[in-house]
Design an enzyme around this catalytic site. Sequence first.
Site, PDB file in Angstrom:
ATOM      1  N   HIS A 194       0.832  -1.201   0.000  1.00  0.00           N
ATOM      2  CA  HIS A 194       0.000   0.000   0.000  1.00  0.00           C
ATOM      3  C   HIS A 194       0.869   1.254   0.000  1.00  0.00           C
ATOM      4  CE1 HIS A 194      -4.342  -1.191   0.900  1.00  0.00           C
ATOM      5  NE2 HIS A 194      -3.712  -2.334   0.690  1.00  0.00           N
ATOM      6  N   ARG A 195       1.906   1.260   0.794  1.00  0.00           N
ATOM      7  CA  ARG A 195       2.779   2.433   0.862  1.00  0.00           C
ATOM      8  C   ARG A 195       3.448   2.708  -0.475  1.00  0.00           C
ATOM      9  NH1 ARG A 195       5.760   1.040   6.628  1.00  0.00           N
ATOM     10  NH2 ARG A 195       4.162   1.930   8.011  1.00  0.00           N
TER      11      ARG A 195
END
Length: 315
Positions: A194-195
């Site tokens: 996600h990052r």
Amino acid sequence: MDDVARFPFSGAGAFGGGLGMVCPDGRAVLCLPPGREPPAGGPARYDAVVLDLLDRPQRLGELRRAGLVDDRTVVVAAWLDHRVRSEEELARRLRLWGAVTVPDGTVLEGGRAEAVPDGTVLEGRRAAAVPHGTAAGGGGREVPARRVLLLGGARSGKSAEAELRLVAEPYVTYVATGGDGAADGEWAARVRAHRERRPAHWDTLETTDLAAVIGAARTPLLIDGLGTWVAAVFDECGAWEGDRAPVAARCAELVAAWRATPVPLVAVSDEVGMGVVPATSAGRAFRDVLGRLNEQLAAESEYVALVVAGRPLEL
């Protein structure tokens, strides 16, 4: 530009290796083909920007954050191809991002509109063509829904859809409710993915105090997600086997903050109403609390969608 310049630009006013030009009247245009980054040393803002938004749509957010693109800038998406599944999906994304696509021969008027005998005039972020010889008045970016709730099952694409909705914004705070997963290798891998996918210019905040964060927010928030938040609140309140009234109170605080939000919010949540009945009392309590929270937030939202196989189905 001014009916005389061809891309890549050259001569007086050109800069950035031909990517940009400042016209004699002071208006500036920037053209970014696929894989190219904005040049250094250009003007303080642009009147028109033509770029490949399907490559890195977050580039538009970066330009807005730097003040190079504002509400008077015409943003045109070019180099469009099969990377978007349909014309309808392309149109949806461009509306979210405040950009347009135009046919060849279109006349772009950044910051002002003038009638022209042939062609189309687009002022600011106006996303509609006008008839030949007609001035384009008004215009502006489509006003986004202030409160957006995206529901979906595991791996449904709901987080990616939430990020897509805000990717072109200059300032966004990503509110992570699940922690960094340092003690769980699988969860840590998900967090890392996600990052890496999120725009670099976004801020990130890890917290479960959602009501306070929403109340203090001054820029858009992306909350991901409500399922992990409910689980964390159960932990904090010792409610898995104990009194669950504090959990209900925390949910009520969140709904009140959501209702009164001063900024755009996009929240991701798990749809829990289509699976099997949980085998444990704690599992059933979690399902019931999250299901009620989803229902309450949906009632206070301008836009709600169920994301299935990466496609949002508006409810």
